[in-house]
Motif scaffolding. Structure first.
Motif: not given
Length: 274
Positions: A13, A104, A208
């Motif tokens: 991430s 996230d 990602t």
């Protein structure tokens, strides 16, 4: 609110990669490997991350100390590290309110565990591509009064937004909710080297799981400030935004930069250019 989404730690991430670049501890093997590959293309990226963090400290200090801002919304806040927005702002106003917005799950869990005891902060799960939904959230409204001047931060995050999701439109929609005299802070990864732009964009999209926009050019970031009033020194490499120490000037990124600044919401409704 508990976040029950599965966390796939095999997919890097951007937030955890940034944490590694700042020598943080809340990253995983996939994030570290992705950073090592990124450094092959842009070896001075650690300097870029440090300069970005110092810019955050300076701009929040400016907003709190010089402009009296006491409420902040930080979109794409990332993992908490030293001198977070609330720590800087609350040095000047003990009751400064800060809402951190991210999507996230690791950021959300860690942020909430650290900030749970601070009554003037909140960490909420939100997607900046849907700003109206975020700004109407009960957890945000508990702390943020849009009848007061507010600072909204987009610190090195809009490059995660694809063109189809209209980064400039996101800014316009947020500004429409703000009281005149409020502030918007934007900085964005740019490069004058097309090869770097293309290579890093492709790398980050691959690493990602396509949760990435692109590295853009300066003129594209300039356009994000349309109908806002930039404050001196204007829209610049953030290393040069009101630097507070020559010691922090010697080590800067070469291949790319964080480019942006601080801008004020003008009186009256913003009108598009004819």
């Amino acid at each position: 609110m508990a976040d029950n989404r599965p966390i796939n730690l095999s997919v890097p991430s951007a937030a955890r990669m940034y944490d590694w670049l700042l020598d943080g501890n809340f990253n995983y093997e996939a994030d570290r490997l992705a950073c090592q590959e990124l450094l092959q293309h842009a070896p001075t990226t650690k300097a870029l991350a440090r300069n970005n963090r110092w810019f955050l400290e300076r701009v929040v200090r400016t907003l709190a100390e010089e402009h009296g801002i006491k409420q902040f919304i930080d979109f794409g806040s990332g993992l908490p590290t030293q001198n977070n927005v609330h720590q800087v702002a609350q040095d000047f106003h003990h009751d400064a309110r800060v809402v951190y917005v991210d999507n996230d799950p690791v950021v959300l869990a860690h942020g909430r565990s650290i900030l749970d005891s601070n009554a003037y902060t909140a960490v909420i799960d939100g997607d900046m591509r849907q700003p109206e939904a975020v700004l109407e959230r009960e957890e945000l409204r508990r702390l943020i009064n849009f009848d007061e001047k507010t600072a909204v931060l987009f610190i090195s995050v809009l490059h995660c937004v694809k063109d189809v999701d209209d980064p400039a439109g996101i800014i316009r929609r947020v500004v429409a909710k703000l009281k005149p005299g409020s502030f918007v802070v934007i900085c964005h990864l740019v490069s004058d080297d097309r090869r770097i732009r293309d290579q890093v964009t492709e790398l980050m999209r691959k690493q990602t799981g396509d949760n990435w926009g692109r590295v853009r050019e300066r003129w594209e970031v300039d356009s994000l400030f349309e109908n806002l009033i930039p404050h001196p020194p204007g829209i610049v490499d953030v290393t040069d935004w009101r630097p507070d120490s020559e010691l922090r000037q010697h080590d800067r990124s070469v291949e790319w930069m964080d480019y942006g600044g601080l801008a004020e919401v003008p009186p009256g409704p913003a009108q598009p250019n004819s």
